[in-house]
Design a protein around this motif. Structure first.
Motif, PDB file in Angstrom:
ATOM      1  N   VAL A  77       0.851  -1.180   0.000  1.00 36.12           N
ATOM      2  CA  VAL A  77       0.000   0.000   0.000  1.00 36.12           C
ATOM      3  C   VAL A  77       0.889   1.233   0.000  1.00 36.12           C
ATOM      4  O   VAL A  77       2.041   1.186   0.422  1.00 36.12           O
ATOM      5  CB  VAL A  77      -0.955   0.045   1.214  1.00 36.12           C
ATOM      6  CG1 VAL A  77      -2.039  -0.979   1.065  1.00 36.12           C
ATOM      7  CG2 VAL A  77      -0.204  -0.144   2.511  1.00 36.12           C
ATOM      8  N   THR A  78       0.330   2.330  -0.494  1.00 36.52           N
ATOM      9  CA  THR A  78       1.048   3.598  -0.475  1.00 36.52           C
ATOM     10  C   THR A  78       0.647   4.345   0.786  1.00 36.52           C
ATOM     11  O   THR A  78      -0.539   4.525   1.049  1.00 36.52           O
ATOM     12  CB  THR A  78       0.684   4.441  -1.707  1.00 36.52           C
ATOM     13  OG1 THR A  78       0.931   3.637  -2.862  1.00 36.52           O
ATOM     14  CG2 THR A  78       1.517   5.708  -1.780  1.00 36.52           C
ATOM     15  N   LEU A  79       1.646   4.747   1.585  1.00 38.31           N
ATOM     16  CA  LEU A  79       1.359   5.409   2.840  1.00 38.31           C
ATOM     17  C   LEU A  79       1.757   6.866   2.730  1.00 38.31           C
ATOM     18  O   LEU A  79       2.919   7.184   2.477  1.00 38.31           O
ATOM     19  CB  LEU A  79       2.133   4.721   3.970  1.00 38.31           C
ATOM     20  CG  LEU A  79       1.784   3.241   4.142  1.00 38.31           C
ATOM     21  CD1 LEU A  79       2.733   2.567   5.110  1.00 38.31           C
ATOM     22  CD2 LEU A  79       0.348   3.078   4.605  1.00 38.31           C
ATOM     23  N   LEU A 152       5.321  12.888   8.595  1.00 37.11           N
ATOM     24  CA  LEU A 152       6.135  12.186   7.597  1.00 37.11           C
ATOM     25  C   LEU A 152       7.315  11.548   8.310  1.00 37.11           C
ATOM     26  O   LEU A 152       8.099  12.225   8.968  1.00 37.11           O
ATOM     27  CB  LEU A 152       6.617  13.182   6.536  1.00 37.11           C
ATOM     28  CG  LEU A 152       5.495  13.925   5.797  1.00 37.11           C
ATOM     29  CD1 LEU A 152       6.073  15.028   4.926  1.00 37.11           C
ATOM     30  CD2 LEU A 152       4.693  12.951   4.946  1.00 37.11           C
ATOM     31  N   MET A 153       7.416  10.224   8.175  1.00 37.28           N
ATOM     32  CA  MET A 153       8.436   9.506   8.940  1.00 37.28           C
ATOM     33  C   MET A 153       9.450   8.863   8.002  1.00 37.28           C
ATOM     34  O   MET A 153       9.114   8.405   6.915  1.00 37.28           O
ATOM     35  CB  MET A 153       7.761   8.416   9.780  1.00 37.28           C
ATOM     36  CG  MET A 153       6.804   8.982  10.821  1.00 37.28           C
ATOM     37  SD  MET A 153       5.824   7.708  11.618  1.00 37.28           S
ATOM     38  CE  MET A 153       4.742   7.207  10.308  1.00 37.28           C
ATOM     39  N   LEU A 173       2.503  14.480  -3.705  1.00 34.17           N
ATOM     40  CA  LEU A 173       2.819  13.207  -3.054  1.00 34.17           C
ATOM     41  C   LEU A 173       4.222  12.699  -3.367  1.00 34.17           C
ATOM     42  O   LEU A 173       4.940  12.220  -2.492  1.00 34.17           O
ATOM     43  CB  LEU A 173       1.779  12.167  -3.474  1.00 34.17           C
ATOM     44  CG  LEU A 173       1.643  10.941  -2.586  1.00 34.17           C
ATOM     45  CD1 LEU A 173       1.113  11.321  -1.221  1.00 34.17           C
ATOM     46  CD2 LEU A 173       0.718   9.926  -3.231  1.00 34.17           C
ATOM     47  N   ASN A 174       4.651  12.790  -4.625  1.00 31.67           N
ATOM     48  CA  ASN A 174       5.929  12.188  -5.004  1.00 31.67           C
ATOM     49  C   ASN A 174       7.081  13.177  -5.101  1.00 31.67           C
ATOM     50  O   ASN A 174       8.155  12.841  -5.585  1.00 31.67           O
ATOM     51  CB  ASN A 174       5.769  11.437  -6.334  1.00 31.67           C
ATOM     52  CG  ASN A 174       4.916  10.200  -6.162  1.00 31.67           C
ATOM     53  OD1 ASN A 174       5.063   9.461  -5.185  1.00 31.67           O
ATOM     54  ND2 ASN A 174       3.970   9.989  -7.077  1.00 31.67           N
ATOM     55  N   ASP A 175       6.844  14.419  -4.643  1.00 30.57           N
ATOM     56  CA  ASP A 175       7.938  15.404  -4.631  1.00 30.57           C
ATOM     57  C   ASP A 175       8.935  15.046  -3.530  1.00 30.57           C
ATOM     58  O   ASP A 175       8.558  14.692  -2.426  1.00 30.57           O
ATOM     59  CB  ASP A 175       7.389  16.808  -4.360  1.00 30.57           C
ATOM     60  CG  ASP A 175       6.545  17.318  -5.516  1.00 30.57           C
ATOM     61  OD1 ASP A 175       6.598  16.681  -6.595  1.00 30.57           O
ATOM     62  OD2 ASP A 175       5.823  18.312  -5.337  1.00 30.57           O
ATOM     63  N   THR A 176      10.233  15.198  -3.881  1.00 31.53           N
ATOM     64  CA  THR A 176      11.256  14.979  -2.860  1.00 31.53           C
ATOM     65  C   THR A 176      11.346  16.231  -1.992  1.00 31.53           C
ATOM     66  O   THR A 176      11.464  17.342  -2.503  1.00 31.53           O
ATOM     67  CB  THR A 176      12.608  14.708  -3.530  1.00 31.53           C
ATOM     68  OG1 THR A 176      12.457  13.528  -4.325  1.00 31.53           O
ATOM     69  CG2 THR A 176      13.700  14.499  -2.499  1.00 31.53           C
ATOM     70  N   VAL A 177      11.263  16.034  -0.672  1.00 38.16           N
ATOM     71  CA  VAL A 177      11.377  17.206   0.206  1.00 38.16           C
ATOM     72  C   VAL A 177      12.666  17.164   1.030  1.00 38.16           C
ATOM     73  O   VAL A 177      13.145  18.189   1.483  1.00 38.16           O
ATOM     74  CB  VAL A 177      10.151  17.373   1.130  1.00 38.16           C
ATOM     75  CG1 VAL A 177       8.931  17.779   0.329  1.00 38.16           C
ATOM     76  CG2 VAL A 177       9.871  16.111   1.917  1.00 38.16           C
ATOM     77  N   VAL A 178      13.217  15.968   1.232  1.00 33.92           N
ATOM     78  CA  VAL A 178      14.456  15.838   2.009  1.00 33.92           C
ATOM     79  C   VAL A 178      15.348  14.821   1.300  1.00 33.92           C
ATOM     80  O   VAL A 178      14.857  13.807   0.807  1.00 33.92           O
ATOM     81  CB  VAL A 178      14.159  15.358   3.455  1.00 33.92           C
ATOM     82  CG1 VAL A 178      15.452  15.043   4.202  1.00 33.92           C
ATOM     83  CG2 VAL A 178      13.342  16.392   4.221  1.00 33.92           C
ATOM     84  N   LEU A 192       6.618  12.531   0.146  1.00 26.79           N
ATOM     85  CA  LEU A 192       5.531  12.563   1.118  1.00 26.79           C
ATOM     86  C   LEU A 192       4.937  11.177   1.349  1.00 26.79           C
ATOM     87  O   LEU A 192       4.004  11.020   2.114  1.00 26.79           O
ATOM     88  CB  LEU A 192       4.414  13.513   0.654  1.00 26.79           C
ATOM     89  CG  LEU A 192       4.791  14.932   0.263  1.00 26.79           C
ATOM     90  CD1 LEU A 192       3.543  15.780   0.102  1.00 26.79           C
ATOM     91  CD2 LEU A 192       5.721  15.561   1.285  1.00 26.79           C
ATOM     92  N   CYS A 193       5.463  10.183   0.620  1.00 26.35           N
ATOM     93  CA  CYS A 193       4.853   8.869   0.788  1.00 26.35           C
ATOM     94  C   CYS A 193       5.901   7.772   0.775  1.00 26.35           C
ATOM     95  O   CYS A 193       7.045   7.996   0.404  1.00 26.35           O
ATOM     96  CB  CYS A 193       3.819   8.611  -0.306  1.00 26.35           C
ATOM     97  SG  CYS A 193       4.554   8.448  -1.941  1.00 26.35           S
TER      98      CYS A 193
END
Lengths: 591, 461
Positions: A77-79, A152-153, A173-178, A192-193
């Motif tokens: 599943v996508t979390l 976000l973990m 959802l699929n953007d890289t943030v870190v 984000l997922c």
């Protein structure tokens, strides 16, 4: 197409079970797509180069000789944000999105859909360059709904130093943030997922002992057979005994932060009911619509049976994900029997050797695996959180000795048995007050004496004892009639009647009665207790029971659940005092 | 050009096995020509390498390994649909049996249908007045509901179903947009005729579509009969916004046909020899009832089943009860007491009733009244078993009152004529009349206002 991609070839089709050849390099539990329509399936077993696949969609029209394609990953599943308030099928495909593709009916071959990738979420980044992060650490938050803060973990098995970080702002959802740099200098993009295989339990730091209840506002549960946060509950009942209404009541009123409701092989209209009702209902604690803390999974009885088998796992994985953020999550599975039947159906088509009543021999171990995913835990990021599992069971013929009920009993601590006879007399909730049990009573004793009243549990025990006595007396009454009982025994009968009608019966449709807090529950029990003790004194003076019965207070006790509003529970103290006074007046009259 | 196959490998029960087949699709329809004359239809139910197992709808009698030619159509079983089906009679695979030609339409629909997306459903809320007191007051039928009748052999379930068809007042339905779809599996000829006659009497015959598989027709067609009926119902309800009442009888014959195929396929049996997928299979029939958000129409489904040995825990009624939204249970004892309709109210239930009654739909006192009647009648059962042991004379006063209540309730409230059509107002008032036999202290399910407004009035009479 590259030559190293191996494709299987369909050789057998039998309902949702498909076998393929040339599949030696596929993995067990791997997700595959089958045929021209790209039906979604999962590999369940491999024998030399032949593999068996269970298909989550209708196989009508599939031909022998069509291809089976590998996806390389297990059923996952996508979390990420967008789960709360949504309604999914058994493999986490959003039903609203399916509707936008195909209108009213669910076709096969719509492919693997999941969370909406286009929504822009307002992300607050919590880390800076140079921070050391390990699995479970929170690197950002999103206000997913008014009442739920999504955290976000860092995914499991990943750790490193923050190398790059985006500023807080709107991301998809699929953007890289870190970007994390691992020890070996490889980079990992955190979006984000994340993905998680549904059949695998999500990791925790450690399990904690159970100590607090899941307050449900249902008197027979909270006062008599409590459920604990992190506990397991079996809710068996034949048809028409009110399993679904009870599950709905728990989903509405229990004090969990998040509810995952899995409609597994049940009626379509029931899910529609939840969808229409929950957005309009207000959570008494947060003051927000209940839908803002609810996740729905609907794999109704007529939807493909293999996806029904998966729906339970999808549900529990979503529950564990929110638990990992530090929330108390409760999952209602309605009904685990349909899930077990899906196991049986697939097992039968796999031509496995059946054990009891055609169920596969691994039924008990699958049930145990599922219920063991409940618990009160310390999460990887050090928070205390819990998953509570409430599993409805639909025993065939209402007979509790069938394999699913029997095995469920072994793995749950609280057992709330719904009773056909009570249901026929419209005694709801039809939870049998004598055959039900809860192993949490002793674990929660301290909590109740600190948070409700020191004598709450002893009061409960006294009431149950009265009901047990009544049950025994009933056997006599059925033979000789009630008139011949001595007065003190008649009083037991009358008091038991009050407990049943005035306390245990609770009207889910009545605005005051549908949810009752613990203080009111306690005070109601005190009223009944005062009646019994004082009436007993009267009876010892040979005052006839019929005289006591005809007093106004008798009706007042029976109707206190309706007549005394939840915000005026002090009136219950007045009622108690009135009972004591009236009965003592009565005694003085007879002296 | 489709290939034709002339050699069967095996014939067993309703199944034939062919080998050396290429490109057959799971679930597709095959045409089987016997001795170059008779044409039968079949459906592929299993594919194993080049071997194909076909279930023959009209049965395998007369087929040998070398007198049949088999042609694959490449399509699942579909039926042609247009509004012309109204007033027509078909067999279990959708072929006309009323002497007229097949309906001509370019619109064909797969009889298996597809599950309705729960998000697309509209929750059924409006009540249907059947004119039958026990149903209207205590297990109210809701537009879009699936509510089966659990009966036994020789009990008056057909009369009841016919009376419902005749009297049902569906909110929003006019004579124009109202239709009845009738599916019969394994019923006797006189039962089929009985329904036909009662539709005629009710004057709705030109709004009825019938799919009939009589007891002497091929057993295997019983599998497709209800599916044809519901496909027609879906077409009328969702394409033409009609309110469709679907009666299918007898689900027990259907389940037995399913068991027969299952055992011919040598599948692992579950309870009483029925296949493990009986629940899933039944749900693909029952769950086709309902309403959609983007359509004005509705499908209200009343399946009839005869409980083998009157046993409600038998797998067929049991699994049905878990799928349908309640049940109307008929009782042999009441039937023998000549009480018509012989509805046993205690195990009967309508799950959707809570949202379709009350002030907006029926009357404000409806919920309290029905709850109290259930509680009181359940007490009557206890008193009756006590009376059998100690005799009626030794009962307490209140118990004697309950016995009287029980008698009045059965003879005045439940019992009514086969042509008696009571409106909801009459039904509820009748309910108050029987409840008024009890003293006020026994009314523990009521709000005080309800008692004051209704009970007091009837008590004084």
């Amino acid at each position: 197409m590259a030559n190293d991609i191996i494709e299987g070839i369909v050789s057998l089709i039998n309902g949702p079970v498909v076998k393929g050849t040339n599949m030696g390099s596929f993995k067990v539990n791997e997700m595959v797509t089958v045929g021209k329509q790209k039906l979604i399936g999962e590999v369940v077993s491999i024998n030399l180069d032949k593999a068996t696949v269970q298909v989550y969609e209708e196989t009508e029209g599939l031909k022998a000789g069509e291809k089976i394609y590998s996806t390389g990953s297990p059923l996952s599943v996508t979390l990420g944000p967008g789960i709360i308030g949504n309604i999914f099928d058994g493999i986490q495909r959003p039903l609203t999105k399916i509707q936008s593709i195909s209108k009213d009916f669910i076709p096969e071959g719509i492919g693997l859909l999941s969370l909406d990738e286009e929504i822009e979420w307002d992300v607050k980044i919590l880390v800076k360059i140079g921070d050391k992060l390990k699995a479970g650490d929170i690197y950002g938050t999103i206000q997913e709904t008014e009442s739920i803060l999504h955290k976000l973990m860092v995914p499991y098995n990943i750790s490193g130093v923050v190398k790059e970080v985006k500023i807080s702002g709107y991301y998809k959802l699929n953007d890289t943030v870190v970007i994390l740099e691992k020890d070996n200098a490889t980079e990992i993009n955190l979006t984000l997922c994340s993905k998680w295989p549904v059949r695998k339990q999500r990791p925790i730091q450690k399990r904690l002992p159970i100590y607090k209840p899941l307050v449900t506002g249902q008197r027979v549960i909270d006062s008599f057979y409590p459920i604990a946060k992190g506990g397991t509950v079996g809710l068996p009942g034949g048809f028409g005994t009110g399993k679904t209404v009870t599950q709905h009541q728990l989903a509405k009123w229990s004090d969990a932060d998040i509810i995952v409701y899995v409609g597994c092989g049940e009626r379509g209209n029931e899910m529609t009911d939840v969808l229409e009702e929950f957005p309009a209902l207000i959570d008494p604690r947060s003051g927000r619509p209940l839908m803002e803390r609810t996740i729905l999974i609907a794999n109704t009885s007529n939807m493909p049976v293999a996806a029904r088998e998966a729906s339970i796992y999808t549900g529990i994985t979503l529950a564990e994900y929110y638990r990992d953020m530090g929330y108390n999550v409760a999952i209602m599975a309605d009904s685990t029997s349909r899930w077990a039947e899906a196991l049986r159906e697939i097992s039968g088509r796999l031509e496995e050797m059946p054990a009891e009543e055609g169920y596969p021999a691994y039924l008990p171990s699958r049930l145990a695996e599922f219920y063991e995913r409940a618990g009160c835990v310390t999460t990887l990021n050090g928070k205390e959180a819990s998953v509570t599992i409430i599993g409805a069971v639909s025993p065939a013929g209402g007979d509790f000795s069938e394999p699913v009920t029997e095995n469920t009993k072994r793995f749950v601590t609280a057992f709330l048995a719904l009773d056909k006879k009570l249901a026929h007399a419209r005694h709801f909730p039809a939870i049998n007050y004598l055959t039900s049990y809860s192993g949490y009573v002793s674990m929660l004793e301290d909590w109740y004496s600190e948070n409700v009243a020191p004598d709450m549990i002893s009061l409960r025990n006294k009431m149950i004892k009265l009901l047990q006595e009544e049950e025994k007396l009933n056997e006599i009454v059925q033979l000789v009639g009630e008139d011949v009982l001595p007065n003190d025994q008649s009083l037991v009968m009358e008091t038991a009647r009050i407990i049943k009608k005035g306390f245990l019966q609770q009207n889910a449709l009545h605005p005051e009665d549908t949810y009752v807090n613990l203080d009111k529950q306690y005070k109601m029990l005190k009223v009944i207790d005062a009646f019994y003790d004082n009436a007993l004194l009267c009876v010892k003076m040979d005052i006839p029971i019929s005289t006591i019965r005809s007093l106004d207070i008798f009706q007042a006790i029976l109707k206190m659940k309706y007549d005394i509003p939840n915000d005026k529970i002090n009136l219950l103290d007045d009622l108690k005092n009135k009972i004591i006074d009236t009965l003592s007046d009565l005694r003085q009259k007879y002296e | 050009m489709k290939k034709e196959y002339y050699k069967l490998q095996k014939i067993e029960g309703p199944l034939i096995v062919l080998s050396g087949i290429e490109g057959a699709a799971y679930g597709e329809t095959v045409n089987i020509k016997i001795d170059n004359k008779e044409l039968r239809k079949g459906k592929i139910i299993k594919i194993e390498d080049d071997k194909v197992i076909v279930q023959v709808f009209e049965g395998t009698a007369g087929i040998s390994t070398n007198n049949a030619s088999v042609k694959f159509t490449g399509e699942p079983l579909t039926i042609p649909l247009s509004k012309e089906i109204l007033g027509r009679t078909f067999n279990g695979v959708g072929a006309p049996i009323d002497g007229a030609y097949q309906v001509v339409s370019s619109y064909r629909q797969n009889i298996n249908g597809r599950p309705i997306n729960p998000v697309a459903r509209r929750y059924p809320r409006n009540f249907i007045q059947t004119g039958i007191s026990a149903i209207d007051a205590l297990m109210t039928l809701i537009r879009g509901q699936k509510l089966p009748i659990f009966s036994g052999n020789g009990i008056a379930h057909n009369d009841l179903a016919a009376q419902i068809v005749k009297q049902a007042k569906i909110k929003g339905a006019t004579s124009e947009n109202f239709a009845v779809v009738f599916g019969a599996m394994g019923v006797r000829h006189d039962d089929a005729d009985f329904f036909k006659r009662s539709f005629e009497k009710a004057g709705v015959l030109d709004h009825v579509v019938m799919y009939i598989n009589t007891a002497d027709a091929p057993i295997i067609e019983r599998i497709s009969t209800p599916r044809c009926a519901l496909t027609a119902a879906e077409y009328l309800a969702f394409k033409h916004d009609m309110h469709v009442l679907v009666i299918i009888t007898d689900m027990t014959s259907y389940a037995e046909a399913l068991r027969e195929i299952s055992s011919a396929k040598e599948e692992v049996p579950s309870r009483k020899g029925y296949p493990g997928y009986l629940y899933s299979d039944l749900s693909t029939i029952y769950e086709r009832a309902g309403m959609l958000k983007d359509s004005e129409g509705s499908i209200t489904l009343i399946p009839i089943l005869t409980m083998p040995n009157d046993d409600i825990t038998h797998p067929i009624p049991d699994l049905t009860g878990f799928i349908t939204e309640g049940q109307i249970v008929l009782n042999r004892e009441l039937n023998q007491k000549s009480i018509y309709p012989p509805i046993d109210i205690l195990p009967s239930l309508s799950r959707l009733m809570k949202d379709g009654i009350g002030k907006e739909y029926t009357r404000e006192d409806h919920a309290d009244l029905s709850s109290q009647i259930f509680a009181a009648y359940s007490k009557v059962q206890d008193v009756r078993s006590l009376a059998q042991i100690i005799g009626e004379d030794d009962l307490s006063e209140i118990d004697k009152i309950y016995l009287k209540f029980g008698r009045e309730f059965e003879t005045k409230f439940i019992s009514q004529g086969k042509n008696e059509n009571r409106n909801i107002e009459e039904t509820l008032n009748l309910g108050w009349y029987v409840l008024s036999l009890l003293p006020v202290t026994e009314l523990d399910r009521m709000k005080s206002e309800t008692i004051n407004k209704y009970y007091v009035v009837y008590r004084e009479r």
